[in-house]
Scaffold this active site. Structure first.
Site, PDB file in Angstrom:
ATOM      1  N   HIS A   1       0.808  -1.220   0.000  1.00 54.78           N
ATOM      2  CA  HIS A   1       0.000   0.000   0.000  1.00 54.78           C
ATOM      3  C   HIS A   1       0.834   1.260   0.000  1.00 54.78           C
ATOM      4  O   HIS A   1       0.482   2.264  -0.604  1.00 54.78           O
ATOM      5  CB  HIS A   1      -0.912   0.002   1.234  1.00 54.78           C
ATOM      6  CG  HIS A   1      -2.081  -0.897   1.053  1.00 54.78           C
ATOM      7  ND1 HIS A   1      -2.679  -1.571   2.076  1.00 54.78           N
ATOM      8  CD2 HIS A   1      -2.742  -1.247  -0.055  1.00 54.78           C
ATOM      9  CE1 HIS A   1      -3.674  -2.283   1.599  1.00 54.78           C
ATOM     10  NE2 HIS A   1      -3.725  -2.104   0.310  1.00 54.78           N
TER      11      HIS A   1
ATOM     12  N   GLU B   1     -11.944  -9.514 -22.520  1.00 53.06           N
ATOM     13  CA  GLU B   1     -10.797  -9.834 -21.676  1.00 53.06           C
ATOM     14  C   GLU B   1     -10.625 -11.340 -21.479  1.00 53.06           C
ATOM     15  O   GLU B   1      -9.862 -11.770 -20.633  1.00 53.06           O
ATOM     16  CB  GLU B   1     -10.876  -9.091 -20.340  1.00 53.06           C
ATOM     17  CG  GLU B   1     -12.208  -9.206 -19.614  1.00 53.06           C
ATOM     18  CD  GLU B   1     -12.291  -8.316 -18.369  1.00 53.06           C
ATOM     19  OE1 GLU B   1     -11.275  -7.781 -17.910  1.00 53.06           O
ATOM     20  OE2 GLU B   1     -13.419  -8.181 -17.854  1.00 53.06           O
TER      21      GLU B   1
ATOM     22  N   ASP C   1      -6.525  -8.589 -17.861  1.00 46.34           N
ATOM     23  CA  ASP C   1      -7.041  -9.958 -17.777  1.00 46.34           C
ATOM     24  C   ASP C   1      -6.780 -10.722 -19.067  1.00 46.34           C
ATOM     25  O   ASP C   1      -6.443 -11.903 -19.041  1.00 46.34           O
ATOM     26  CB  ASP C   1      -8.543  -9.943 -17.465  1.00 46.34           C
ATOM     27  CG  ASP C   1      -8.784  -9.834 -15.972  1.00 46.34           C
ATOM     28  OD1 ASP C   1      -8.069 -10.517 -15.218  1.00 46.34           O
ATOM     29  OD2 ASP C   1      -9.660  -9.062 -15.565  1.00 46.34           O
TER      30      ASP C   1
ATOM     31  N   CYS D   1      -8.900  -0.318 -22.087  1.00 44.01           N
ATOM     32  CA  CYS D   1      -8.909   0.292 -20.748  1.00 44.01           C
ATOM     33  C   CYS D   1      -7.962  -0.413 -19.791  1.00 44.01           C
ATOM     34  O   CYS D   1      -7.875  -0.052 -18.626  1.00 44.01           O
ATOM     35  CB  CYS D   1     -10.326   0.337 -20.172  1.00 44.01           C
ATOM     36  SG  CYS D   1     -11.045  -1.284 -19.931  1.00 44.01           S
TER      37      CYS D   1
HETATM   38  C1  PEP Z   1      -8.414  -5.394 -17.340  1.00 43.93           C
HETATM   39  O1  PEP Z   1      -8.585  -6.580 -17.041  1.00 43.93           O
HETATM   40  O2  PEP Z   1      -7.574  -5.007 -18.188  1.00 43.93           O
HETATM   41  C2  PEP Z   1      -9.208  -4.344 -16.681  1.00 43.93           C
HETATM   42  C3  PEP Z   1      -9.193  -3.087 -17.103  1.00 43.93           C
HETATM   43  O3  PEP Z   1      -9.944  -4.691 -15.607  1.00 43.93           O
HETATM   44  P1  PEP Z   1      -9.330  -4.995 -14.142  1.00 43.93           P
HETATM   45  O4  PEP Z   1      -7.872  -4.626 -14.167  1.00 43.93           O
HETATM   46  O5  PEP Z   1     -10.144  -4.177 -13.216  1.00 43.93           O
HETATM   47  O6  PEP Z   1      -9.573  -6.476 -14.038  1.00 43.93           O
HETATM   48 MG    MG Z   2     -10.383  -7.165 -15.955  1.00 46.08          MG
END
Ligand code: PEP
Ligand code: MG
Length: 561
Positions: free
Chosen positions: A179, A420, A444, A491
């Site tokens: 953290h 993903e 992911d 994203c």
């Molecule tokens: C991803 O899997 O790239 C994503 C944006 O979602 P998270 O990192 O929240 O699983």
């Molecule tokens: Mg994800």
């Protein structure tokens, strides 16, 4: 001059005087566990507010979690029991919390292993209270920057430091994902952890910290200082180039518009953010509202939280991701069964389709919060068209129900999917026939394409988007949705990698959503990319079989700055 190597924990360089923190003993202290716990609760409440004001929501969350733990009878009861058996109070705290932390440390899930770190931070806070001890450091006079060197620093210690003067920190303990490291990243300062030779750093000595390589230089010589000066100039040139970027949009060198948005976990992450150059929010991770609490948030509470995000955006685009929790995140009130492979288990849309009440409440809260405004909703971990259609059907049911009650809901809400999983990647053409938009979760996607747990550093497989299989997967997704005329964005973290982004622009990507600290770098990398050149580079890269060749072609092999 002496150089030591620790673990690179938070990027950037800093040159400043070292301030060595030591523990001072023997101040006034409480007699009972209850008093100590109450004092700690008051401390973390104050730190929460300070973190929210000075750093942001993600850091403030750490202290809300501490407050919840410090109020948890299951945490304190075993300490009382041990003390009742005649064990001195401090020893009972040490023993009991170490035992509880050890249980979490054995967990496979990185999320649960982090709970061990929380318990140890709480143990340290309680012990310091009971022993009347405090972290002591003598700041040099004036207002010059300092680098704090300490055996360990808890998030509470770091928050208490004077942020205006804190240029970086170096510790002996602590990993690279603790953290306190998240805090350093949010503050935008370099940090090095795991430095075995910490005691070699004299108080007041000039120190050069390189958070990208983990190198710590005590009393740097002329050559190293010249190198540091060059880095500083590069940084300045970068900042100057940023000021030159057109303020309201981002264009590639050959004039293509690229839409940049920001990823958030709540309205606090938007505080003070300049929105002019941004489309809005490209990923609102709503799960933070659901974890580390005793009961699910109701429709009213959710509505209030979502409304804050809508209001903060002042009409800019909002893409909400519905609840993405599952076996790897502890949500006690959901009583989720333990799973051997939580990342392959019941998470994301799978969980929401099974526990439809969760989904229904979230949909209703979002629609109420929107007060007739347009927005977009995407579902995480979708594998099939059927899952998407099922979620859309529930969405429409709730929308019709609310409209019948006279509650205003826009008729132009876009519904999409996160891509993903390999299943969604392979069936991208089918999904493109149904969804309004898609967003690639490269974090992911990488772990699932490579079949390697993203939270386990010991799989023998690096979580790398540069792996040929991942490059091809991302390219396939972007090209398939683009060919179907469906908006596609990225994203995941790959969107903010300045070496990888040009390759994706070459694939046809025109929408990207990144954390707020990366917005400027992404705009800068975009402005320095020529799409026609990127397309030619992509064709070469797609012919490569080895990750090392791909990295070299993209300048991501660590040989350039
Ligand atoms: C991803 O899997 O790239 C994503 C944006 O979602 P998270 O990192 O929240 O699983
Ligand atoms: Mg994800």
């Amino acid at each position: 001059m002496k150089q030591y190597r620790g673990l690179p924990a938070s990027g950037g360089t800093a040159l400043a005087a070292a301030v060595v923190a030591r523990m001072a003993q023997g101040g006034p202290h409480p007699e009972t566990l209850e008093e100590a716990a109450e004092q700690c609760r008051a401390q973390v409440r104050a730190l929460h507010d300070k973190a929210l004001a000075e750093v942001g929501a993600e850091s403030a969350e750490i202290f809300s979690a501490y407050e919840a733990l410090l109020s948890d009878p299951y945490l304190l009861e075993p300490i009382r029991e041990l003390h009742g058996q005649g064990v001195p109070l401090s020893q009972a705290v040490e023993q009991s919390l170490e035992q509880q932390a050890a249980v979490f440390l054995r967990a496979k899930s990185p999320y649960l292993r982090e709970r061990a770190e929380d318990l140890r931070s709480i143990k340290q806070m309680l012990l310091r209270r009971l022993g009347g001890s405090a972290l002591e450091l003598t700041m040099p006079r004036g207002d010059g920057p300092v680098i704090v060197a300490a055996e360990s620093l808890s998030p509470a210690d770091t928050m208490a430091l004077d942020k205006k003067r804190l240029a970086g920190f170096v510790t002996r303990t602590g990993g690279t994902t603790s953290h306190v490291v998240i805090l350093a990243k949010n503050l935008g300062i370099p940090a090095v952890t795991g430095l075995a030779e910490l005691e070699e750093i004299p108080d007041g000595a000039p120190l050069l910290l390189d958070g990208d390589t983990g190198l710590v230089t005590v009393e740097p010589d002329e050559t190293v200082l010249a190198w540091a000066e060059e880095r500083r100039r590069e940084q300045e040139a970068f900042e100057a180039a940023l000021r030159e970027l057109p303020p309201e949009e981002t264009l590639t060198r050959d004039g293509r518009r690229v839409h940049v948005s920001v990823n958030v976990g709540g309205a606090q992450d938007l505080e003070g953010l300049e929105l002019a150059a941004l489309d809005g929010v490209g990923l609102y991770r709503t799960e933070f509202l659901f974890v580390e609490r005793a009961r699910a948030p109701g429709v009213r509470e959710q509505e209030e939280e979502y409304a804050k995000v809508f209001d903060a955006l002042e009409g800019k685009e909002l893409v909400v991701r519905t609840l993405d929790i599952g076996g790897d995140k502890e949500v006690p009130y959901l009583a989720l069964p333990k799973e051997d492979n939580p990342f392959l288990g019941c998470r994301g849309i799978r969980l929401c389709l099974r526990r439809e009440e969760l989904m229904r409440e979230q949909f209703e809260a979002l629609m109420r919060a929107s007060r007739g405004r347009d927005f977009s909703v995407m579902f995480p971990m979708v594998n099939t068209v059927k899952e998407f259609l099922h979620a859309r059907c529930v969405w429409e049911e709730i929308r019709d129900g609310l409209s019948a009650q006279g509650i205003s809901v826009s008729g132009n809400i876009k519904l999409g999917v996160m891509v993903e999983t390999p299943a969604a990647m392979i069936c991208a053409d089918a999904l493109a026939g149904h969804v309004d938009f898609a967003s690639i979760g490269t974090n992911d996607l990488t772990q699932y394409i490579l079949a390697a747990d993203r939270g386990n550093p010991d799989t023998g497989v690096e979580q790398s988007v540069y792996a040929p299989a991942v490059v091809r997967a991302v390219c396939h997704i972007i090209r398939t949705f683009a060919a179907g005329g469906v908006k596609v964005s990225v994203c995941g973290e790959a969107g903010s990698d300045p070496r990888f982004l040009p390759l994706m622009l070459g694939m046809g990507l025109r929408h990207v959503s990144v954390s707020r600290s990366m917005v400027d770098r992404v705009r800068y990398a975009t402005a320095h990319t020529n799409c026609a050149e990127a397309e030619r580079l992509l064709e070469r890269v797609l012919g490569m079989e080895d990750e090392a060749d791909i990295r070299r072609a993209l300048g991501a092999d660590g040989r350039e700055g």
